[in-house]
Motif scaffolding. Structure first.
Motif, PDB file in Angstrom:
ATOM      1  N   GLY A 162      40.092  35.508  36.292  1.00 34.91           N
ATOM      2  CA  GLY A 162      41.054  36.280  37.076  1.00 34.91           C
ATOM      3  C   GLY A 162      40.421  37.557  37.610  1.00 34.91           C
ATOM      4  N   GLN A 163      39.611  38.181  36.758  1.00 38.12           N
ATOM      5  CA  GLN A 163      38.890  39.390  37.161  1.00 38.12           C
ATOM      6  C   GLN A 163      37.971  39.101  38.345  1.00 38.12           C
ATOM      7  OE1 GLN A 163      36.428  41.602  34.229  1.00 38.12           O
ATOM      8  NE2 GLN A 163      38.132  41.130  32.919  1.00 38.12           N
ATOM      9  N   VAL A 194      38.220  36.726  40.586  1.00 35.91           N
ATOM     10  CA  VAL A 194      38.979  36.448  41.812  1.00 35.91           C
ATOM     11  C   VAL A 194      39.530  37.746  42.402  1.00 35.91           C
ATOM     12  CG1 VAL A 194      41.007  35.295  42.748  1.00 35.91           C
ATOM     13  CG2 VAL A 194      39.547  34.108  41.133  1.00 35.91           C
ATOM     14  N   ALA A 195      40.063  38.612  41.525  1.00 35.19           N
ATOM     15  CA  ALA A 195      40.628  39.869  42.026  1.00 35.19           C
ATOM     16  C   ALA A 195      39.547  40.721  42.680  1.00 35.19           C
ATOM     17  CB  ALA A 195      41.298  40.638  40.898  1.00 35.19           C
ATOM     18  N   ASN A 196      38.324  40.633  42.143  1.00 34.63           N
ATOM     19  CA  ASN A 196      37.231  41.452  42.676  1.00 34.63           C
ATOM     20  C   ASN A 196      36.359  40.692  43.672  1.00 34.63           C
ATOM     21  OD1 ASN A 196      37.229  44.183  41.357  1.00 34.63           O
ATOM     22  ND2 ASN A 196      37.449  42.867  39.573  1.00 34.63           N
TER      23      ASN A 196
END
Lengths: 133, 136
Positions: A27-28, A30-32
């Protein structure tokens, strides 16, 4: 009935823990995916040797002085490693969204498999106990 | 709870892409905003910046938008002597917004937004699987 005492359930719990932590790391990424100089990470898959060696579990630091500060978060049991599969873009970012999506859906599928197994084993135990489900 | 952290990280990604889209909309809306006095500068294209920030409670790397920066580059000059912003030679400076570039940026923002939504979906799915264990 304490299911955690059974090695099989313990292993499944660890698996689920690993998958949920991995989901956070993915998730990290993808967010970044658009953050300059961000490098993709992944959670290292636990190996059998590591599982055996872990029987004496984690050792945490002892506070011998009131001025010692404990971390706010418990030490995580899994290691993160750099994921160098993606191509580095001109902005210095190497997150490949396709790769991450594959991993996210793979982790979700594995999690589903583990919970189904968990359910099956609980059902088996119930059968042994002679209770109807 | 890891799923909680996952959803929080993905939500920060959604918010960042949302503000990126806002800046793109600003650029597109102002693609023809010239100055009003002779020789005045027109609208300058804005660029959104991203940076990752450590969330201390969950230990996860959230994404935040940094200060919006203005793009450099020359303005296009158009001959229009009757325009209020025309200089002595009759040229008006037009904003350095390239609609094609903005459209491409918009598509990219959209894809990133979808990817973050996918992560939230997967995390919620896993969570409901875990809760399903209660049903036996």
């Amino acid at each position: 009935m304490d299911l955690d005492k059974l090695p099989l359930f313990k292993a499944m719990m660890r698996r689920m823990q690993w998958l949920s932590e991995r989901q956070q790391v993915l998730g990290q990424n993808v967010a970044n995916a658009d953050t300059p100089h961000y490098r993709a990470r992944d959670l290292k898959a636990p190996s059998f040797a590591e599982l055996v060696g872990r029987s004496q579990a984690q050792v945490s630091l002892v506070t011998t002085n009131p001025n010692h500060l404990n971390g706010t978060r418990p030490p995580t049991a899994f290691k993160t490693e750099a994921d160098n599969s993606g191509e580095i873009s001109p902005s210095g970012n190497n997150v490949s969204l396709e790769d991450q999506m594959l991993k996210v859906s793979g982790a979700a599928g594995d999690y589903q498999l583990t919970t189904s197994l968990y359910k099956q084993h609980v059902a088996m135990l119930k059968t042994v106990l002679g209770k109807t489900q | 709870m890891d799923f909680d952290a996952t959803i929080r990280v993905a939500a920060s990604g959604l918010a960042a892409q949302g503000s990126r889209l806002k800046v793109i909309a600003e650029n597109l809306a102002n693609a023809d905003s010239t100055g009003t006095t002779p020789g005045a500068e027109p609208y300058r294209r804005k660029i959104v910046t991203f940076r990752s920030v450590l969330d201390k409670t969950t230990g996860a790397d959230l994404v935040k938008t940094g200060a919006t920066q203005t793009a450099g580059g020359d303005f296009e000059r158009r001959y229009d002597p009757s325009h209020p912003a025309a200089d002595a030679q009759g040229y008006v400076m037009m904003p350095n917004v390239n609609p094609l570039l903005e459209m491409m940026d918009m598509r990219e923002a959209q894809r990133s937004y979808e990817a973050n939504l996918n992560v939230i979906d997967a995390a919620r799915n896993m969570l409901s699987r875990a809760i399903d264990l209660l049903h036996g």
